[in-house]
Design an enzyme around this catalytic site. Sequence first.
Site, PDB file in Angstrom:
ATOM      1  N   LYS A 116       0.820  -1.220   0.000  1.00 50.67           N
ATOM      2  CA  LYS A 116       0.000   0.000   0.000  1.00 50.67           C
ATOM      3  C   LYS A 116       0.849   1.263   0.000  1.00 50.67           C
ATOM      4  O   LYS A 116       0.386   2.316  -0.452  1.00 50.67           O
ATOM      5  CB  LYS A 116      -0.963  -0.022   1.197  1.00 50.67           C
ATOM      6  CG  LYS A 116      -1.818  -1.291   1.298  1.00 50.67           C
ATOM      7  CD  LYS A 116      -2.648  -1.558   0.052  1.00 50.67           C
ATOM      8  CE  LYS A 116      -3.084  -3.006  -0.040  1.00 50.67           C
ATOM      9  NZ  LYS A 116      -3.768  -3.335  -1.295  1.00 50.67           N
ATOM     10  N   GLU A 200      -1.799   8.189   8.138  1.00 53.33           N
ATOM     11  CA  GLU A 200      -2.731   9.060   7.414  1.00 53.33           C
ATOM     12  C   GLU A 200      -3.592   9.831   8.398  1.00 53.33           C
ATOM     13  O   GLU A 200      -3.919   9.310   9.478  1.00 53.33           O
ATOM     14  CB  GLU A 200      -3.685   8.223   6.538  1.00 53.33           C
ATOM     15  CG  GLU A 200      -3.054   7.670   5.287  1.00 53.33           C
ATOM     16  CD  GLU A 200      -4.033   6.862   4.448  1.00 53.33           C
ATOM     17  OE1 GLU A 200      -5.179   6.606   4.898  1.00 53.33           O
ATOM     18  OE2 GLU A 200      -3.648   6.480   3.338  1.00 53.33           O
ATOM     19  N   LYS A 201      -3.984  11.013   8.009  1.00 50.01           N
ATOM     20  CA  LYS A 201      -5.003  11.721   8.766  1.00 50.01           C
ATOM     21  C   LYS A 201      -6.266  10.872   8.727  1.00 50.01           C
ATOM     22  O   LYS A 201      -6.603  10.307   7.691  1.00 50.01           O
ATOM     23  CB  LYS A 201      -5.274  13.093   8.143  1.00 50.01           C
ATOM     24  CG  LYS A 201      -6.293  13.907   8.928  1.00 50.01           C
ATOM     25  CD  LYS A 201      -6.395  15.328   8.407  1.00 50.01           C
ATOM     26  CE  LYS A 201      -7.428  16.111   9.217  1.00 50.01           C
ATOM     27  NZ  LYS A 201      -7.065  16.222  10.652  1.00 50.01           N
ATOM     28  N   ARG A 291      -7.906  -6.520  -9.615  1.00 48.01           N
ATOM     29  CA  ARG A 291      -8.738  -7.666  -9.995  1.00 48.01           C
ATOM     30  C   ARG A 291     -10.112  -7.175 -10.450  1.00 48.01           C
ATOM     31  O   ARG A 291     -10.457  -6.011 -10.252  1.00 48.01           O
ATOM     32  CB  ARG A 291      -8.935  -8.571  -8.784  1.00 48.01           C
ATOM     33  CG  ARG A 291      -9.627  -7.834  -7.647  1.00 48.01           C
ATOM     34  CD  ARG A 291     -10.172  -8.714  -6.551  1.00 48.01           C
ATOM     35  NE  ARG A 291     -11.072  -7.950  -5.684  1.00 48.01           N
ATOM     36  CZ  ARG A 291     -10.704  -7.171  -4.694  1.00 48.01           C
ATOM     37  NH1 ARG A 291      -9.431  -7.032  -4.409  1.00 48.01           N
ATOM     38  NH2 ARG A 291     -11.596  -6.500  -3.986  1.00 48.01           N
TER      39      ARG A 291
HETATM   40  C1  MV4 Z   1      -9.291   5.202   6.221  1.00 50.50           C
HETATM   41  C2  MV4 Z   1     -10.432   5.663   6.932  1.00 50.50           C
HETATM   42  C3  MV4 Z   1     -10.399   6.959   7.400  1.00 50.50           C
HETATM   43  N1  MV4 Z   1      -9.318   7.731   7.193  1.00 50.50           N
HETATM   44  N2  MV4 Z   1      -8.243   6.009   6.036  1.00 50.50           N
HETATM   45  C4  MV4 Z   1     -10.670   0.673   5.820  1.00 50.50           C
HETATM   46  C5  MV4 Z   1     -10.407  -0.294   4.750  1.00 50.50           C
HETATM   47  C6  MV4 Z   1      -9.247   0.201   4.008  1.00 50.50           C
HETATM   48  N3  MV4 Z   1      -9.443  -0.047   2.601  1.00 50.50           N
HETATM   49  C7  MV4 Z   1      -9.145   1.641   4.334  1.00 50.50           C
HETATM   50  N4  MV4 Z   1     -10.080   1.877   5.389  1.00 50.50           N
HETATM   51  C8  MV4 Z   1     -10.258   3.106   5.916  1.00 50.50           C
HETATM   52  N5  MV4 Z   1      -9.222   3.962   5.736  1.00 50.50           N
HETATM   53  C9  MV4 Z   1      -8.267   7.243   6.529  1.00 50.50           C
HETATM   54  N6  MV4 Z   1      -7.196   8.029   6.348  1.00 50.50           N
HETATM   55  C10 MV4 Z   1     -11.493   4.802   7.120  1.00 50.50           C
HETATM   56  C11 MV4 Z   1     -11.411   3.508   6.594  1.00 50.50           C
HETATM   57  C12 MV4 Z   1     -12.582   2.706   6.766  1.00 50.50           C
HETATM   58  C13 MV4 Z   1     -13.331   2.297   5.660  1.00 50.50           C
HETATM   59  C14 MV4 Z   1     -12.972   2.610   4.367  1.00 50.50           C
HETATM   60  C15 MV4 Z   1     -13.717   2.198   3.306  1.00 50.50           C
HETATM   61  C16 MV4 Z   1     -14.880   1.461   3.512  1.00 50.50           C
HETATM   62  C17 MV4 Z   1     -15.253   1.149   4.783  1.00 50.50           C
HETATM   63  C18 MV4 Z   1     -14.497   1.544   5.871  1.00 50.50           C
HETATM   64  C19 MV4 Z   1     -14.885   1.225   7.162  1.00 50.50           C
HETATM   65  C20 MV4 Z   1     -14.144   1.611   8.229  1.00 50.50           C
HETATM   66  C21 MV4 Z   1     -12.977   2.337   8.038  1.00 50.50           C
END
Ligand code: MV4
Length: 447
Positions: A116, A200-201, A291
């Site tokens: 990532k 990350e913020k 994918r």
């Molecule tokens: C985040 C976020 C808030 N802020 N990054 C969770 C899965 C991964 N793909 C990235 N994720 C998140 N990253 C920052 N900087 C909140 C999530 C997140 C989330 C993201 C997408 C779909 C559902 C989620 C559920 C909880 C947290």
Amino acid sequence: MFSKILIANRGEIALRILRACRELGIKTVAVHSTADEDAMHVRLADEAVCIGPPASRDSYLNVAAILSAATITGAEAIHPGYGFLSENADFAETVEAHGLTFIGPTAEHIRMMGDKITAKTTMQMLGVPLVPGSDGELTSLEEAREVADKVGYPVLIKAAAGGGGRGMKVAQTADDLEDAWKMARAEARAAFGNDAVYLEKYMDRPRHIELQILGDNYGNVVHFGERDCSLQRRHQKLLEEAGSPALTAEQRDAIGQTATQALSKMGYRNAGTLEFLYQDGQFCFIEMNTRLQVEHPVTEMVCDVDLVREQIRLAAGEQLGYTQKDISFSGHAIECRINAEDPDNFTPCPGTVAVYHPPGGLGVRVDSALYTGYRVPPFYDSMIAKLIVHAPTREQAIARLQRALDEFVVEGIKTVIPLHRRILEDPEFQKGEYTIHWLEQFTAKPH
Ligand code: MV4
């Protein structure tokens, strides 16, 4: 064009790929575990090879068995579907080393996006907007402190080898940072054998919006617009829409242009999805999936494209044959994932399907490998069907989805159909007002 393709997957996606092959005049080889002898993908394929016992690691993840099946049947290419080996760079490399074609991106790009940190650094270099945070890997707690002070709390510490919600720790304040740093690194080392982390913020109420792209082997890249995948619970998506209720056509064009330019510069091939968090009108790239995705049908419905056919054509070395201006968006599509789970507590409910009667009619599509009498095995994912509707407007799509859910009969096992009915009746859902937190709160409420 290939004359025979091996499908290294099971369930609805194996059927989806098989159908695209049939329409292209390509013979199909199914592979299956001993638990899937009666599965629909085995019945419908031209040939089928048993590759091992029920456990995925011994069958659908068994690279040697899959390659042997391809060799003895004379398959020229392998479609991995989603999950299983679909984002395994070593598998893609091994397939190619055996003189077969992996239907997907290059092993190099799979590996690059699997890390990532590399994914983010690459996208940043190519002009894609990111979540504010560390410039690549964090090398010390002191560096974490500096970056967190700069971007402001709360912050997230994420594992380079994570993704899809695995390996994240939040630090609400500076007091939490040391613990988050230590825990994130320890967990990343234990889970992935790689303790590289980045910061990350924390975005507090984003939507999860992803962009579908396709590239050929000659640098041509197009996008097919976005999917809003915010409705998820514990990182399991439940309902997806194309387009996002939050975006305008202008915003779609703008992020689409940025993304296609970036991926063209990379020389990205085949299907890919860029994941963004979207909040306050800003797109922030977080990860890329290399994918075909579960929710690809909503894109197919609004763009009138067969993404699996395109994947196969492109893997065979054909040119895209169209440009961005040839792609248009029509109406609205919504997908409900139908899981064999208790709709109140989400415990899996494998068992025998006593009656299966899928809905039909205008604008209704059901992607499923189910049939009456089928026994849902307990060894795999609980998703047993995808109900996809397409209609001129979002409002009409919701009405069509409610109608189709009412027609849908799955007896003998519990499914999440009743939960979908409740979601569709909710005024906030109907207004399109939701973030990634909405479903979790909705399912926690008594009803
Ligand atoms: C985040 C976020 C808030 N802020 N990054 C969770 C899965 C991964 N793909 C990235 N994720 C998140 N990253 C920052 N900087 C909140 C999530 C997140 C989330 C993201 C997408 C779909 C559902 C989620 C559920 C909880 C947290």
